[in-house]
Every structure is written in C-alpha cells, then in structure tokens.
Design a protein around this motif. Structure first.
Motif, PDB file in Angstrom:
ATOM      1  N   SER A   1       0.847  -1.183   0.000  1.00 39.17           N
ATOM      2  CA  SER A   1       0.000   0.000   0.000  1.00 39.17           C
ATOM      3  C   SER A   1       0.891   1.244   0.000  1.00 39.17           C
ATOM      4  CB  SER A   1      -0.912   0.003   1.228  1.00 39.17           C
ATOM      5  OG  SER A   1      -0.140   0.202   2.393  1.00 39.17           O
ATOM      6  N   ASP A   2       0.271   2.405  -0.272  1.00 32.79           N
ATOM      7  CA  ASP A   2       1.030   3.660  -0.240  1.00 32.79           C
ATOM      8  C   ASP A   2       1.656   3.891   1.135  1.00 32.79           C
ATOM      9  OD1 ASP A   2       0.320   4.110  -2.863  1.00 32.79           O
ATOM     10  OD2 ASP A   2      -1.293   5.531  -2.387  1.00 32.79           O
TER      11      ASP A   2
ATOM     12  N   GLU B   1       2.543   1.597   3.333  1.00 25.94           N
ATOM     13  CA  GLU B   1       3.654   0.652   3.528  1.00 25.94           C
ATOM     14  C   GLU B   1       4.903   1.135   2.788  1.00 25.94           C
ATOM     15  OE1 GLU B   1       1.154  -3.492   4.175  1.00 25.94           O
ATOM     16  OE2 GLU B   1       1.494  -2.755   2.127  1.00 25.94           O
ATOM     17  N   VAL B   2       4.727   1.626   1.569  1.00 25.05           N
ATOM     18  CA  VAL B   2       5.863   2.173   0.815  1.00 25.05           C
ATOM     19  C   VAL B   2       6.464   3.356   1.580  1.00 25.05           C
ATOM     20  CG1 VAL B   2       6.530   3.391  -1.302  1.00 25.05           C
ATOM     21  CG2 VAL B   2       5.046   1.368  -1.424  1.00 25.05           C
ATOM     22  N   THR B   3       5.591   4.198   2.129  1.00 21.81           N
ATOM     23  CA  THR B   3       6.053   5.381   2.869  1.00 21.81           C
ATOM     24  C   THR B   3       6.878   4.986   4.082  1.00 21.81           C
ATOM     25  OG1 THR B   3       4.155   6.676   2.134  1.00 21.81           O
ATOM     26  CG2 THR B   3       5.298   7.444   4.116  1.00 21.81           C
ATOM     27  N   VAL B   4       6.421   4.007   4.883  1.00 20.45           N
ATOM     28  CA  VAL B   4       7.190   3.647   6.083  1.00 20.45           C
ATOM     29  C   VAL B   4       8.501   2.958   5.727  1.00 20.45           C
ATOM     30  CG1 VAL B   4       5.240   3.602   7.676  1.00 20.45           C
ATOM     31  CG2 VAL B   4       5.916   1.501   6.526  1.00 20.45           C
ATOM     32  N   ILE B   5       8.517   2.207   4.624  1.00 19.21           N
ATOM     33  CA  ILE B   5       9.787   1.598   4.188  1.00 19.21           C
ATOM     34  C   ILE B   5      10.765   2.698   3.791  1.00 19.21           C
ATOM     35  CG2 ILE B   5      10.875   0.212   2.378  1.00 19.21           C
ATOM     36  CD1 ILE B   5       8.366  -1.605   2.491  1.00 19.21           C
TER      37      ILE B   5
ATOM     38  N   LYS C   1      16.947   1.942  -1.997  1.00 17.94           N
ATOM     39  CA  LYS C   1      15.710   2.713  -2.092  1.00 17.94           C
ATOM     40  C   LYS C   1      14.518   1.773  -2.127  1.00 17.94           C
ATOM     41  CE  LYS C   1      16.161   7.214  -2.706  1.00 17.94           C
ATOM     42  NZ  LYS C   1      15.538   8.103  -1.803  1.00 17.94           N
ATOM     43  N   ALA C   2      13.438   2.199  -1.508  1.00 13.69           N
ATOM     44  CA  ALA C   2      12.182   1.431  -1.556  1.00 13.69           C
ATOM     45  C   ALA C   2      11.546   1.638  -2.914  1.00 13.69           C
ATOM     46  CB  ALA C   2      11.248   1.912  -0.445  1.00 13.69           C
ATOM     47  N   PRO C   3      10.739   0.673  -3.356  1.00  7.89           N
ATOM     48  CA  PRO C   3      10.086   0.815  -4.650  1.00  7.89           C
ATOM     49  C   PRO C   3       9.089   1.965  -4.621  1.00  7.89           C
ATOM     50  CG  PRO C   3       9.155  -1.036  -3.450  1.00  7.89           C
ATOM     51  CD  PRO C   3      10.325  -0.525  -2.659  1.00  7.89           C
ATOM     52  N   SER C   4       8.970   2.631  -5.746  1.00 12.22           N
ATOM     53  CA  SER C   4       7.974   3.693  -5.806  1.00 12.22           C
ATOM     54  C   SER C   4       6.612   3.083  -6.070  1.00 12.22           C
ATOM     55  CB  SER C   4       8.350   4.691  -6.920  1.00 12.22           C
ATOM     56  OG  SER C   4       8.529   4.006  -8.127  1.00 12.22           O
ATOM     57  N   PRO C   5       5.526   3.707  -5.580  1.00  9.32           N
ATOM     58  CA  PRO C   5       4.192   3.140  -5.718  1.00  9.32           C
ATOM     59  C   PRO C   5       3.815   3.008  -7.190  1.00  9.32           C
ATOM     60  CG  PRO C   5       4.135   5.244  -4.524  1.00  9.32           C
ATOM     61  CD  PRO C   5       5.535   4.954  -4.870  1.00  9.32           C
ATOM     62  N   SER C   6       3.135   1.903  -7.510  1.00  8.60           N
ATOM     63  CA  SER C   6       2.746   1.655  -8.903  1.00  8.60           C
ATOM     64  C   SER C   6       1.420   2.279  -9.216  1.00  8.60           C
ATOM     65  CB  SER C   6       2.633   0.145  -9.156  1.00  8.60           C
ATOM     66  OG  SER C   6       3.851  -0.451  -8.822  1.00  8.60           O
TER      67      SER C   6
END
Length: 175
Positions: free
Chosen positions: A147-148, A150-154, A170-175
């Motif tokens: 989720s957005d 989850e990406v943010t906290v990573i 780097k964490a993956p950017s949201p799709s």
C-alpha cells in the motif's frame, strides 16, 4: 739522535693533546653507554636479563599479541555481521484506513536491518474487526503488493538508516 728542548716541548704538547682527545672520547663513550643502559632498563622493564633472552621474550609477546589482535578482529567482523542483520531502522505511520473512521487507529510499521531486509506490519482497523498483515521486505522491496502507507514507512526507515551513515537501498515507488 739527541732530543732538543723544542722537540721535547712538541712531544709534551702532543702528549697533552692526545691525552685531552682521549679523555673527551672517553667521556663521550661513557655518556653514550649511560644512555644505552638507561634505554635498556626501559626496554627490559628493569629486569636483569641477557639481551638475547630479552629480545626472545619480546618476540614471543609480540607473536601472542598478534594472535590476540587477529582473534579480536575476527570477533569484530562477527559482531558487525550480527549488527547488520539486526533491526536498526523502524518507522511507523498511523492513518485512517476508511473515510468514515477517525482516530488514526490503522498503522503500518517497517522493521528493517542495515541492508533494508525485514518486515512491514500493517494493521487495518475497521468498525467490526481489525486485520493485521505482515509482508517480508528484501532490499527495501517486497514481493507482495504494498500500500502507499507501507511504501512510505519503508522509505522512512531506509531514510533513517541513510541519515545514520548506512547505505540502504531505495524502496520501490508506488505503482
């Protein structure tokens, strides 16, 4: 050959100069010997032992110290590996998962090591139930859809690792 008064004077003066030079050289030798003895006392730790025994003992001590340094270095490497694999970066984001719910009761938390490996935990709070999800993270990314939040906290956890001087992917950017 008969010695004249001049010759005797020259011989006496030469003898006196020779004696003076020998005395100065003797004093210099004594001073040098004192310095060597003082240095030897420091080197030997005040022990009365033969120079060869002393050098042999020092060589043995240096070998033992080298072994101890190698063992400590190996232990340091082991500890660095253990630290690198432990959770060093944590980030939490609280939010409202549903528009009709308030209080930021849902949350996502990333627990990562220095390499960006770990887990992201998400708890979605609804009116009737709460669901919790755990998704593994490898190198700042997950094989699962994130989720957005989850990406943010990573990204936040990886950013905190980078702030401490660690290189994290780097964490993956949201799709």
């Amino acid at each position: 050959m008969e010695l004249t008064d001049d010759m005797v004077a020259y011989l006496v003066i030469g003898s006196l100069l020779g004696t003076l030079v020998a005395s100065v050289l003797g004093l210099l030798a004594l001073t040098g010997q004192r310095r060597v003895r003082r240095a030897y006392r420091v080197f030997s730790g005040g022990r009365e032992e033969d120079v060869l025994d002393l050098v042999s003992r020092h060589i043995s001590e240096v070998r033992a110290l080298r072994g101890e340094v190698a063992a400590l270095s190996a232990r340091g490497d082991e500890l660095r590996e253990r630290i690198a694999a432990s959770v060093t970066s944590v980030a939490t984001l609280r939010y409202d998962a549903f528009a009709d719910m308030g209080g930021h009761m849902s949350y996502s938390t990333a627990l990562l090591d220095e390499r960006g490996h770990g887990v992201v935990l998400t708890s979605i709070h609804g009116r009737n139930d709460t669901r919790t999800y755990a998704k593994p993270v490898t190198g700042g990314q997950s094989a699962h859809v994130l989720s957005d939040e989850e990406v943010t906290v990573i990204e936040q956890a990886l950013g905190s690792a980078a702030d401490r001087g660690r290189v994290a992917p780097k964490a993956p950017s949201p799709s």
